[in-house]
Design a protein around this motif. Sequence first.
Motif: not given
Length: 699
Positions: A401-422
Amino acid sequence: MKPAALTFFLIAAIVLGTASPRAQQPSGQRPPVFRTATELITVNVVARDKNGNVVRNLTKGDFAVVEDDKPQQVTSFDFEELDKADAEAAAAPAQAVLEVKVPAAKPAAPAQAAAPAAPPKVDMHGRRLIVLFFDLSSMQPEELDRAVKSAHEYVDSKLAPSDLIAIASFATSFKVDSGFTSDKAALDEVIDRFSGASGQGFEEGGTGDAEGTADNGNAFTADDTEFNIFNTDRRLDALQTLSDQLSGIEQKKSVIYFSSGMNQSGTDNQVELRRTVDRATRANVSIYAADMRGLQAQVPGGDATQGSVRGRAAFSGASVSSQFDKMAATQDTLSTMAEDTGGRAFFDSNSFGDVFNRVVADTSAYYILGYSTTNPARDGKYRRIKVRLTKRTDLRLENRSGYYAPRDFAHSSKDDRQQQLQDQLMSDLSLTDLTAYVAPAYFRLNDNRFWVPLSVIMPGYQIPFTHTTDKNKSTIDVLAVVRDAQNRPVGRVNGTMKIALAENEDLKRKTLQYESGMELAPGKFHVKVVVRENQNGMMGSYETDIVVPDLKNDSVKMSSVVVGTTLQAGAERNPLNPLVSNGRELVPSVTHVVSAGQHLYFYYEVYDPKTGTAAAGTSSKPGIKVMTSIVFFRGKVRAFETPLVETTELTSPDRRSAVFQFDVPASSLPPGLYTCQINVVDDVAGTFTFPRMQLFVRK
């Protein structure tokens, strides 16, 4: 701030640094970072007639793809057919098939994308690729036996010539038990390893409320909410790892996930669930979830396997309602994950072969459509896909039925950014778009503990910075972990540095420095730090070893020699950090570069100097006698020397140390490169040491 086993003291400072060779490039230029602007979206489509038979004679022009109600141009088209009698080996012999491998660490996410970089593509045209994934962490022994039996039935009696099967499992960690193969004997041997004794499943933990729970004789009901969240994240993470490893194969992969349900705790697991769907769809993986609990009857008050229900729930109907809610909750996650990846979820059935039949039906013959989306936004939102036929209306289409679009840094959430560092911290090969460097020091607190300051520096010319009245638009996140010789984490740094400049200051000519510290025992350690600027999301990393010496056998027990050019005002008092005194902190100069108009501030300590005996006939008490000075050499020529400083008492009795501080105006030194020698003599013991460092004075 009270002393603790692990204490962090964090400050941010901007100090004048040297221009490195990289800094000589023209203003505004930055290291090039190449990333693709468009991505090919693939959709697997099964076309069936009114009788459920697959229709094979369709062409590229027969299909139309719509994404979020906007037409898309189909740029690639293929047809996979695996149910022919002669579909033996269109791709390669079974023994030559790519094997799924487990990475040494969790794959790291690039700064501009949610998913890791895909491995090189491998064409396995003409093969049905199935992965049997046994979730041992959720299934009870009898449920695992059902999964093993159903797997054996398919391998022994239904395995087609085009089928390739891989086997994976998850207990305390993710494991690939067998790579892709069509060897029945080898598959049966691996499947037989999973027995009822392998099942490690456990019941979903409670929420701390005893109402409506089974009376097991305990007066206390534990709240296991945090454990439930963590356990679900670990299962989803295993599915992500599997999808990443399968992404190198172009054709559709079907993962049959044997489990006993998967619960979510509110929105806490939503990030991991979204990431799992995203990784699977990008890897062209469809998840077929099979609930091995089978057909279940919800008995009011509970069945014979548990005690009577506590409280009033059994009499109000709340107990039965709660049982249905819990069952639905454990199935909803599986259903969402399966449907969003183009698979199916199978619940409330004792016919476990249905999941295999569905996989075969979905992969026997299907079309592969590819298009480049017209939506360039990298916002991470879910985009709905609709596929329709342009000429025929008598056919039924099946597709995800669909897919998630890529998420650049400007649209990333706090959890996404912390996970990115980890992710970067755990990756074997981290990003280095942003240059970083780490310099440690050490100061003794007692015989077995040292305070270890950590200085993290970054060149200012790499940091995008915008002046906006009195506010700035740049911050830098810092995440670091220190591990001992056994690779155990013994210290962690997690903070954010705010950049603040005066109106006439130029960041490109500065070096950004972040100060932290922690307590460590003597020994050898390894530190890895990850940094990220929070305007464009550019990341960097640095690793180095730290040696904290055991000073017990040294003739002169001495700390690191710290030299700096800045005394940072307003520093928070920290009794563990000797570089903080009277509300000011000496910021170490990592580069050892100083301008002629600055001052050089030296700080070091001498521990346990020998105590002498008082002269006969005098009233003086036994004491110490430590002498020190600093000499600056240009080549072999003594260019400058400070006056000799002598102390006869301990400056810091609680740490048994004599503290020495020097303030040397850099104007006393002509511009050039110097060898700085610190002379320390314990006159009572008759011992000495002469540590040296390089230092550069510029105009």
